[in-house]
Scaffold this motif. Structure first.
Motif, PDB file in Angstrom:
ATOM      1  N   THR A 220       3.426 -15.966  10.727  1.00 24.37           N
ATOM      2  CA  THR A 220       2.414 -15.082  11.309  1.00 24.37           C
ATOM      3  C   THR A 220       2.713 -13.667  10.835  1.00 24.37           C
ATOM      4  N   ASP A 221       1.777 -13.075  10.078  1.00 25.32           N
ATOM      5  CA  ASP A 221       1.989 -11.767   9.463  1.00 25.32           C
ATOM      6  C   ASP A 221       0.986 -10.756  10.009  1.00 25.32           C
ATOM      7  N   LEU A 222       1.413  -9.503  10.091  1.00 29.28           N
ATOM      8  CA  LEU A 222       0.542  -8.388  10.442  1.00 29.28           C
ATOM      9  C   LEU A 222       0.782  -7.256   9.458  1.00 29.28           C
ATOM     10  N   THR A 223      -0.293  -6.728   8.869  1.00 34.60           N
ATOM     11  CA  THR A 223      -0.213  -5.604   7.939  1.00 34.60           C
ATOM     12  C   THR A 223      -1.163  -4.513   8.399  1.00 34.60           C
ATOM     13  N   VAL A 224      -0.662  -3.273   8.434  1.00 38.71           N
ATOM     14  CA  VAL A 224      -1.485  -2.101   8.770  1.00 38.71           C
ATOM     15  C   VAL A 224      -1.227  -1.052   7.694  1.00 38.71           C
ATOM     16  N   ARG A 225      -2.293  -0.423   7.199  1.00 36.48           N
ATOM     17  CA  ARG A 225      -2.155   0.564   6.114  1.00 36.48           C
ATOM     18  C   ARG A 225      -3.127   1.715   6.304  1.00 36.48           C
ATOM     19  N   ALA A 226      -2.670   2.926   5.982  1.00 42.70           N
ATOM     20  CA  ALA A 226      -3.500   4.131   6.003  1.00 42.70           C
ATOM     21  C   ALA A 226      -3.404   4.814   4.647  1.00 42.70           C
ATOM     22  N   ASP A 227      -4.544   5.219   4.097  1.00 45.50           N
ATOM     23  CA  ASP A 227      -4.607   5.931   2.822  1.00 45.50           C
ATOM     24  C   ASP A 227      -5.173   7.324   3.047  1.00 45.50           C
ATOM     25  N   VAL A 228      -4.526   8.329   2.470  1.00 44.71           N
ATOM     26  CA  VAL A 228      -4.984   9.719   2.534  1.00 44.71           C
ATOM     27  C   VAL A 228      -5.296  10.163   1.115  1.00 44.71           C
ATOM     28  N   ARG A 229      -6.544  10.567   0.877  1.00 45.94           N
ATOM     29  CA  ARG A 229      -6.991  10.914  -0.469  1.00 45.94           C
ATOM     30  C   ARG A 229      -6.461  12.284  -0.882  1.00 45.94           C
ATOM     31  N   ILE A 230      -5.882  12.373  -2.094  1.00 47.50           N
ATOM     32  CA  ILE A 230      -5.416  13.653  -2.628  1.00 47.50           C
ATOM     33  C   ILE A 230      -6.247  14.096  -3.833  1.00 47.50           C
ATOM     34  N   SER A 231      -7.077  13.205  -4.359  1.00 48.60           N
ATOM     35  CA  SER A 231      -8.039  13.543  -5.407  1.00 48.60           C
ATOM     36  C   SER A 231      -9.093  12.450  -5.400  1.00 48.60           C
ATOM     37  N   ALA A 232     -10.063  12.543  -6.293  1.00 53.75           N
ATOM     38  CA  ALA A 232     -11.121  11.534  -6.308  1.00 53.75           C
ATOM     39  C   ALA A 232     -10.604  10.149  -6.652  1.00 53.75           C
ATOM     40  N   ALA A 233      -9.489  10.058  -7.393  1.00 53.23           N
ATOM     41  CA  ALA A 233      -8.986   8.762  -7.840  1.00 53.23           C
ATOM     42  C   ALA A 233      -7.640   8.384  -7.244  1.00 53.23           C
ATOM     43  N   ALA A 234      -6.930   9.323  -6.605  1.00 55.01           N
ATOM     44  CA  ALA A 234      -5.563   9.064  -6.147  1.00 55.01           C
ATOM     45  C   ALA A 234      -5.448   9.238  -4.638  1.00 55.01           C
ATOM     46  N   THR A 235      -4.629   8.401  -4.025  1.00 50.80           N
ATOM     47  CA  THR A 235      -4.327   8.506  -2.598  1.00 50.80           C
ATOM     48  C   THR A 235      -2.825   8.335  -2.389  1.00 50.80           C
ATOM     49  N   VAL A 236      -2.364   8.879  -1.277  1.00 53.86           N
ATOM     50  CA  VAL A 236      -1.023   8.600  -0.765  1.00 53.86           C
ATOM     51  C   VAL A 236      -1.189   7.630   0.400  1.00 53.86           C
ATOM     52  N   PHE A 237      -0.362   6.592   0.473  1.00 54.78           N
ATOM     53  CA  PHE A 237      -0.530   5.600   1.528  1.00 54.78           C
ATOM     54  C   PHE A 237       0.778   5.366   2.267  1.00 54.78           C
ATOM     55  N   ALA A 238       0.640   4.869   3.482  1.00 53.73           N
ATOM     56  CA  ALA A 238       1.768   4.390   4.276  1.00 53.73           C
ATOM     57  C   ALA A 238       1.365   3.039   4.854  1.00 53.73           C
ATOM     58  N   SER A 239       2.269   2.059   4.808  1.00 56.76           N
ATOM     59  CA  SER A 239       1.934   0.723   5.295  1.00 56.76           C
ATOM     60  C   SER A 239       3.076   0.156   6.113  1.00 56.76           C
ATOM     61  N   TYR A 240       2.695  -0.702   7.069  1.00 60.02           N
ATOM     62  CA  TYR A 240       3.654  -1.445   7.884  1.00 60.02           C
ATOM     63  C   TYR A 240       3.349  -2.930   7.738  1.00 60.02           C
ATOM     64  N   PHE A 241       4.405  -3.734   7.557  1.00 57.72           N
ATOM     65  CA  PHE A 241       4.281  -5.181   7.498  1.00 57.72           C
ATOM     66  C   PHE A 241       5.282  -5.788   8.457  1.00 57.72           C
ATOM     67  N   GLY A 242       4.817  -6.686   9.315  1.00 62.23           N
ATOM     68  CA  GLY A 242       5.692  -7.403  10.231  1.00 62.23           C
ATOM     69  C   GLY A 242       5.386  -8.882  10.184  1.00 62.23           C
ATOM     70  N   THR A 243       6.423  -9.712  10.267  1.00 58.50           N
ATOM     71  CA  THR A 243       6.215 -11.155  10.200  1.00 58.50           C
ATOM     72  C   THR A 243       7.177 -11.872  11.125  1.00 58.50           C
ATOM     73  N   GLY A 244       6.747 -13.016  11.635  1.00 62.21           N
ATOM     74  CA  GLY A 244       7.593 -13.944  12.357  1.00 62.21           C
ATOM     75  C   GLY A 244       7.455 -15.302  11.704  1.00 62.21           C
ATOM     76  N   ARG A 245       8.579 -15.983  11.471  1.00 63.57           N
ATOM     77  CA  ARG A 245       8.532 -17.227  10.722  1.00 63.57           C
ATOM     78  C   ARG A 245       9.494 -18.250  11.312  1.00 63.57           C
ATOM     79  N   GLY A 246       9.180 -19.499  11.101  1.00 70.21           N
ATOM     80  CA  GLY A 246      10.070 -20.588  11.482  1.00 70.21           C
ATOM     81  C   GLY A 246      10.194 -21.563  10.331  1.00 70.21           C
ATOM     82  N   ARG A 247      11.387 -22.091  10.142  1.00 72.36           N
ATOM     83  CA  ARG A 247      11.611 -23.066   9.063  1.00 72.36           C
ATOM     84  C   ARG A 247      12.448 -24.200   9.615  1.00 72.36           C
ATOM     85  N   PHE A 248      11.997 -25.433   9.399  1.00 70.84           N
ATOM     86  CA  PHE A 248      12.668 -26.593   9.962  1.00 70.84           C
ATOM     87  C   PHE A 248      12.960 -27.602   8.861  1.00 70.84           C
TER      88      PHE A 248
END
Length: 269
Positions: A220-248
């Protein structure tokens, strides 16, 4: 190279490519770039617990093996207003492990480590556009991926346990994006799916080594991301990824979790 220095170099490299293009100024949301490349560096933490019972809910040991370290990510998106093709690759290397108990933390050997290299492809459609708010789109999709991992633990006296494995994963995706403003955009995605793969365990003191086994599990994964534009073609971004997993599997039953924070730059056209 330190992460802050690496990020500054990425921003400097991305800015000249679009410095001649002014930012849009009208009141409508900016169109999504058709092709986008993102590169980032950040911090990740991971924990692993032995599973003592596989029923619902999973019953795992209260003691976890936890570490933290570096994460590097590359992402390639091909967009239209209605759909998304996404390719992603991530490298993660964790150290500084400790046993975390409900009462205290016990530092482990400096040689303990965890390494992961993963890649995935996601196809997503946005059938619900401007859902109650201009620029708010809700989508659904599917994804598939592959992951290689290597875990190394040490115990007294001079015992080393090494687990290496490869998993194939598949899941369904529920996603939302908010592109109401030209300067800032937000994305979120939730994935639920499964994994199947093969692992090899080598125990330095075992009479029989290595031990191979196939197994499966859930994710089960969750991803959240925010992009801030610094020009017409470029952005700076910050992202968070969290996961919970089981293996048997017969010789490898683990519940695990992971958190990852990445900052970087994107260039679109």
């Amino acid at each position: 190279m330190k992460p802050n220095t690496f990020l500054c170099c990425l921003i400097i490299a991305a800015t000249p490519a679009s410095a001649q293009t002014p930012l849009p100024t009208s009141g409508q949301p900016a169109a999504l770039p058709a092709v986008t490349w993102s590169v980032g560096v950040g911090y990740e933490s991971a924990w692993f617990r032995d599973v003592s019972q596989t029923g619902r809910p999973v019953d795992a040991s209260p003691v976890s093996w936890e570490g933290r370290g570096l994460a590097l990510g590359v992402q390639h998106d091909r967009n239209t207003a209605a759909r998304l093709h996404r390719f992603e690759g991530v490298f993660e290397k964790a150290g500084r492990f400790s046993f975390q108990t409900p009462l205290l933390a016990l530092p482990r050997f400096p040689e303990d480590s965890a390494l992961r290299v993963s890649g995935r492809y996601e196809y997503r459609r946005y059938p619900f556009r401007d859902l109650g708010l201009t620029g708010l789109d809700v989508g659904i999709g599917v994804e598939g991926g592959a992951e290689f991992r290597s875990l190394v633990q040490h115990f007294d006296p001079s015992i080393e346990v090494r687990v290496r494995g490869t998993d194939l994963t598949a899941g369904v995706v529920a996603a939302a994006r908010l592109s109401r403003w030209r300067a800032v955009q937000f994305q979120a995605a939730w994935v639920n799916g499964g994994a199947i793969g093969r692992a090899t365990t080598r125990h330095s003191s075992a009479a029989v080594s290595p031990v191979n086994g196939w197994g499966g599990g859930w994710l089960t994964d969750l991803t959240v991301r925010a992009d801030v534009r610094i020009s017409a073609a470029a952005t700076v971004f910050a992202s968070y990824f969290g996961t919970g997993r089981g293996r048997f599997a017969s010789h490898d039953a683990l519940a695990s979790g992971q958190s990852r924070f990445i900052v970087g730059v994107s260039h679109g056209r």
